[in-house]
Motif scaffolding. Structure first.
Motif, PDB file in Angstrom:
ATOM      1  N   ILE A  79       0.863  -1.183   0.000  1.00  0.00           N
ATOM      2  CA  ILE A  79       0.000   0.000   0.000  1.00  0.00           C
ATOM      3  C   ILE A  79       0.897   1.229   0.000  1.00  0.00           C
ATOM      4  N   LEU A  80       0.671   2.122  -0.946  1.00  0.00           N
ATOM      5  CA  LEU A  80       1.394   3.388  -1.048  1.00  0.00           C
ATOM      6  C   LEU A  80       0.351   4.485  -0.869  1.00  0.00           C
ATOM      7  N   THR A  81       0.384   5.161   0.273  1.00  0.00           N
ATOM      8  CA  THR A  81      -0.672   6.113   0.587  1.00  0.00           C
ATOM      9  C   THR A  81      -0.147   7.498   0.912  1.00  0.00           C
ATOM     10  N   ASP A  82      -0.907   8.487   0.483  1.00  0.00           N
ATOM     11  CA  ASP A  82      -0.636   9.870   0.854  1.00  0.00           C
ATOM     12  C   ASP A  82      -0.961  10.030   2.329  1.00  0.00           C
ATOM     13  N   TYR A  83      -0.280  10.931   3.002  1.00  0.00           N
ATOM     14  CA  TYR A  83      -0.570  11.159   4.408  1.00  0.00           C
ATOM     15  C   TYR A  83      -1.786  12.072   4.570  1.00  0.00           C
ATOM     16  N   CYS A  84      -1.792  13.201   3.878  1.00  0.00           N
ATOM     17  CA  CYS A  84      -2.846  14.204   4.062  1.00  0.00           C
ATOM     18  C   CYS A  84      -4.017  13.946   3.118  1.00  0.00           C
ATOM     19  N   MET A  85      -5.087  13.402   3.690  1.00  0.00           N
ATOM     20  CA  MET A  85      -6.321  13.163   2.940  1.00  0.00           C
ATOM     21  C   MET A  85      -7.493  13.439   3.872  1.00  0.00           C
ATOM     22  N   PRO A  86      -8.640  13.853   3.308  1.00  0.00           N
ATOM     23  CA  PRO A  86      -9.812  14.083   4.163  1.00  0.00           C
ATOM     24  C   PRO A  86     -10.399  12.754   4.651  1.00  0.00           C
ATOM     25  N   GLU A  87     -11.193  12.795   5.666  1.00  0.00           N
ATOM     26  CA  GLU A  87     -11.888  11.664   6.285  1.00  0.00           C
ATOM     27  C   GLU A  87     -10.946  10.682   6.966  1.00  0.00           C
ATOM     28  N   MET A  88     -10.070  10.063   6.213  1.00  0.00           N
ATOM     29  CA  MET A  88      -9.145   9.067   6.754  1.00  0.00           C
ATOM     30  C   MET A  88      -7.765   9.343   6.169  1.00  0.00           C
ATOM     31  N   ASN A  89      -6.832   9.816   6.996  1.00  0.00           N
ATOM     32  CA  ASN A  89      -5.509  10.134   6.465  1.00  0.00           C
ATOM     33  C   ASN A  89      -4.649   8.862   6.351  1.00  0.00           C
ATOM     34  N   GLY A  90      -3.453   9.031   5.842  1.00  0.00           N
ATOM     35  CA  GLY A  90      -2.560   7.893   5.636  1.00  0.00           C
ATOM     36  C   GLY A  90      -2.181   7.181   6.918  1.00  0.00           C
ATOM     37  N   TYR A  91      -2.035   7.942   7.998  1.00  0.00           N
ATOM     38  CA  TYR A  91      -1.704   7.327   9.279  1.00  0.00           C
ATOM     39  C   TYR A  91      -2.864   6.456   9.775  1.00  0.00           C
ATOM     40  N   ASP A  92      -4.093   6.945   9.636  1.00  0.00           N
ATOM     41  CA  ASP A  92      -5.265   6.162  10.047  1.00  0.00           C
ATOM     42  C   ASP A  92      -5.368   4.867   9.230  1.00  0.00           C
ATOM     43  N   LEU A  93      -5.079   4.959   7.936  1.00  0.00           N
ATOM     44  CA  LEU A  93      -5.092   3.763   7.088  1.00  0.00           C
ATOM     45  C   LEU A  93      -4.003   2.786   7.531  1.00  0.00           C
ATOM     46  N   LEU A  94      -2.809   3.309   7.809  1.00  0.00           N
ATOM     47  CA  LEU A  94      -1.711   2.479   8.313  1.00  0.00           C
ATOM     48  C   LEU A  94      -2.144   1.724   9.564  1.00  0.00           C
ATOM     49  N   SER A 113       4.004  15.605   0.748  1.00  0.00           N
ATOM     50  CA  SER A 113       4.774  16.750   0.257  1.00  0.00           C
ATOM     51  C   SER A 113       5.236  17.625   1.417  1.00  0.00           C
ATOM     52  N   GLU A 114       4.732  17.347   2.624  1.00  0.00           N
ATOM     53  CA  GLU A 114       5.117  18.103   3.812  1.00  0.00           C
ATOM     54  C   GLU A 114       6.190  17.339   4.582  1.00  0.00           C
ATOM     55  N   TYR A 115       7.265  18.047   4.930  1.00  0.00           N
ATOM     56  CA  TYR A 115       8.313  17.428   5.741  1.00  0.00           C
ATOM     57  C   TYR A 115       8.020  17.747   7.197  1.00  0.00           C
ATOM     58  N   ASN A 116       7.610  16.722   7.941  1.00  0.00           N
ATOM     59  CA  ASN A 116       7.275  16.881   9.347  1.00  0.00           C
ATOM     60  C   ASN A 116       7.951  15.731  10.097  1.00  0.00           C
ATOM     61  N   PRO A 117       9.095  15.985  10.732  1.00  0.00           N
ATOM     62  CA  PRO A 117       9.854  14.921  11.388  1.00  0.00           C
ATOM     63  C   PRO A 117       9.049  14.110  12.409  1.00  0.00           C
ATOM     64  N   GLN A 118       8.171  14.779  13.177  1.00  0.00           N
ATOM     65  CA  GLN A 118       7.368  14.052  14.168  1.00  0.00           C
ATOM     66  C   GLN A 118       6.406  13.090  13.475  1.00  0.00           C
ATOM     67  N   ARG A 119       5.787  13.546  12.403  1.00  0.00           N
ATOM     68  CA  ARG A 119       4.860  12.712  11.638  1.00  0.00           C
ATOM     69  C   ARG A 119       5.596  11.506  11.053  1.00  0.00           C
ATOM     70  N   ILE A 120       6.760  11.766  10.485  1.00  0.00           N
ATOM     71  CA  ILE A 120       7.545  10.691   9.879  1.00  0.00           C
ATOM     72  C   ILE A 120       7.923   9.660  10.942  1.00  0.00           C
TER      73      ILE A 120
END
Length: 186
Positions: A79-94, A113-120
């Motif tokens: 699964i290759l998913t974007d992080y920022c999406m409405p309703e269910m983001n990539g982290y929720d899918l993970l 496209s956003e570099y966020n070290p905590q998110r990563i």
């Protein structure tokens, strides 16, 4: 699910082997098409959807009902998913994938496209194989193949080794000789 909701593109087949089937999840139509095209170029089979919820449907379950007989019936390898999406983001899918016994072995790669070290760090700590920066590069997508768990080959058969006649004992009894890695002892 309508035809416009799920787009499937079969990649070229490598010498008759089954291609790796990637589920691409991104709410951006343009980004989905770019990733799909890049993956097809390197012989992946691609199913793409525009939301985490549709990805869950493709994988065989939704929030209302989980049908264990249909889980991953499309044999999604990655699964290759974007992080920022409405309703269910990539982290929720993970998290949904990793919390489900029948799907937790599917590798998930997050892209953003956003570099966020905590998110990563959070995504990697909670089971993501990798976190890729957008725009994706073909070189970065090549390593996706290494995340897919290889299907173990069938039972191995022992290789026959030639026995040099000088080493066969005259007594016709089986002799055990010590074996050291890469060194034959006579």
């Amino acid at each position: 699910m309508g035809e416009e909701e799920v787009e499937v593109a079969a990649g070229a087949f490598d010498s008759g082997a089954n291609p790796i089937h990637v589920l691409v999840v991104d709410d951006s139509f343009v980004d989905r098409k770019i990733v799909e095209k890049l993956l097809k170029k390197i012989s992946f089979k691609v199913t793409s959807v525009d939301s985490g919820k549709k990805a869950m449907e493709v994988l065989g379950f939704s929030e209302e009902k989980v049908d264990k007989t249909c889980i991953n019936d499309q044999k999604i390898d990655l699964i290759l998913t974007d992080y920022c999406m409405p309703e269910m983001n990539g982290y929720d899918l993970l998290m949904a994938v990793k919390e489900h016994n029948n799907m937790k072995s599917i590798p998930v790669v997050i892209m953003s496209s956003e570099y966020n070290p905590q998110r990563i760090s959070r995504c990697l700590a909670d089971g993501a194989e990798d976190f890729l920066s957008k725009p994706l590069q073909p070189e970065g997508l090549q390593k996706l193949k290494s995340y897919v768990r290889a299907i173990p080959p069938g039972p191995k058969t022992a290789a026959k080794r030639k026995v040099i006649p000088d080493f066969i004992p005259e007594s016709n009894k089986v002799e055990r000789r010590p074996f050291h890695s890469g060194v034959a002892v006579a």
